[in-house]
Design an enzyme around this catalytic site. Structure first.
Site, short mmCIF file in Angstrom:
data_model
loop_
_atom_site.label_atom_id
_atom_site.label_comp_id
_atom_site.label_asym_id
_atom_site.label_seq_id
_atom_site.Cartn_x
_atom_site.Cartn_y
_atom_site.Cartn_z
N LYS A 34 50.18 -13.58 -3.05
CA LYS A 34 51.00 -12.46 -3.52
C LYS A 34 50.17 -11.49 -4.36
CE LYS A 34 55.29 -15.08 -3.43
NZ LYS A 34 56.14 -16.06 -4.13
N GLN A 39 57.82 -18.04 -9.97
CA GLN A 39 57.62 -18.89 -8.78
C GLN A 39 58.43 -20.18 -8.92
OE1 GLN A 39 55.66 -17.98 -6.02
NE2 GLN A 39 56.56 -19.83 -5.12
N ASP A 96 62.95 -10.92 -6.58
CA ASP A 96 63.35 -12.02 -5.68
C ASP A 96 64.83 -11.91 -5.31
OD1 ASP A 96 61.50 -13.76 -4.67
OD2 ASP A 96 61.46 -15.07 -6.44
#
Ligand code: NAD
Length: 297
Positions: free
Chosen positions: A54, A98, A121
């Site tokens: 990422k 994460q 997200d």
């Protein structure tokens, strides 16, 4: 029939190109550089790989990338304090924590402490509610990537029968909401669904997000249907070593379907591309600019 292969790798490269163009325009026209902060707690090897990749792609599209790597025993208070700092940082437009988090940390509490406008997200309850009510929100990256591929392949999805296998908060449920938003007739199937084969056979669009290797065989697929395989499963090869497979049995499904995404090279690359797209969207909205067309739901 032999299915058209939907090339997620090529599509993702195109999306990243569009993101890069918007980033250049934001820099040149407004003096703004979109910034993405990724927080990793602990040393889960798969998470480390995701975070590295990422970060690399964030920089490649011209955005600012910040990584915070915290020890596995980081306290909830320390993690929440870091998120608050990132919420307050005007140079950071997207924050991603994460998952999974170590067991002593309350995942819901942590996710819901992110400023919803920076929740790239799309897991914050405000964004879940906005998506469910058809309002502008941050949309979870994997289902957004699936939607983009479906729209690109079909144009309009209106009136199509869609079956989503899996009801997780990160894939199945938001995928169903997005398909409903595009006027599909949506069924969500899951581990307790009776006669799954019959349910799947009705579908013009099948999205498999289960986490069980090759569980959907070709004889469940309606001829000509579009199959989107979200699953990522590692299985042993007969000759030794391992390989990645999806939740559908690719060979038998590709023989019946009209279109299918491969694993690897299908949904996976689209997920990171959509994370970058969401970061640009968040940056535009934070600065009172319209969200880039084609990169949102
Ligand atoms: P999850 O474990 O949270 O959810 C799985 C869902 O499958 C559950 O809702 C469960 O009800 C359903 N299920 C389980 N067994 C079933 C059965 N026999 N029949 C029907 N339904 C069944 O998983 P998740 O996080 O949604 O991920 C699903 C898969 O997608 C995994 O393989 C994961 O690795 C993959 N994934 C890929 C990406 C990507 O970028 N490509 C992103 C997220 C997840």
């Amino acid at each position: 029939m032999s299915a058209t292969v939907i090339d997620g790798k090529a599509f993702a490269a195109k999306v990243r190109g569009q993101v890069a163009t918007h980033v250049t325009a934001l820099k040149n026209d407004h003096g703004i550089t979109p910034g993405l902060a990724v927080v990793l707690v602990g040393e889960d090897p798969a998470s480390q790989v995701y975070v590295r990749s990422k970060g690399k792609m964030t920089v490649e599209v011209g955005m600012k990338s910040v990584e915070h790597k915290l020890d596995a025993d980081t306290s909830e208070a320390d993690l929440l304090a870091l998120i608050q700092k990132l919420n307050d940082d005007a140079q950071i437009h997207g924050i991603l924590v994460q998952l999974p988090l170590p067991d002593h940390l309350d995942e819901d509490l942590v996710i819901n402490s992110i400023d919803p406008a920076k929740d790239v997200d799309g897991f914050h309850i405000s964004n879940v509610g906005l998506l469910g009510t058809g309002q502008d929100s941050m949309v979870p990256c994997t289902p957004l990537g699936c939607l983009m591929m479906l729209r690109d392949h079909h144009g309009s999805l209106s009136g199509m029968d869609a079956v989503v296998i899996g009801r997780s908060n990160i894939v199945g449920k938001p995928m169903a909401q997005l398909l409903l938003g595009d006027s599909c007739t949506v069924t969500i199937a899951h581990s307790r669904t009776k006669d799954l084969a019959e349910v799947v056979r009705r579908a013009d669009i099948v999205v498999a997000a289960v986490g069980r290797p090759q569980m959907v065989p070709g004889d469940w697929i309606k001829p000509g249907a579009t199959v989107i395989d979200v699953g990522i499963n590692r299985i042993d090869k007969p000759e030794g070593g391992t390989r990645l497979v999806g939740d559908v049995d690719y060979e038998s499904c590709a023989a019946v379907a009209g279109a299918i995404t491969p694993v690897p090279g299908g949904v996976g690359p689209m997920t990171i591309a959509c994370l970058l797209a969401n970061t640009v969207t968040a940056c535009c909205r934070a600065n009172g600019l319209p969200a880039p067309e084609g990169l949102t739901a």
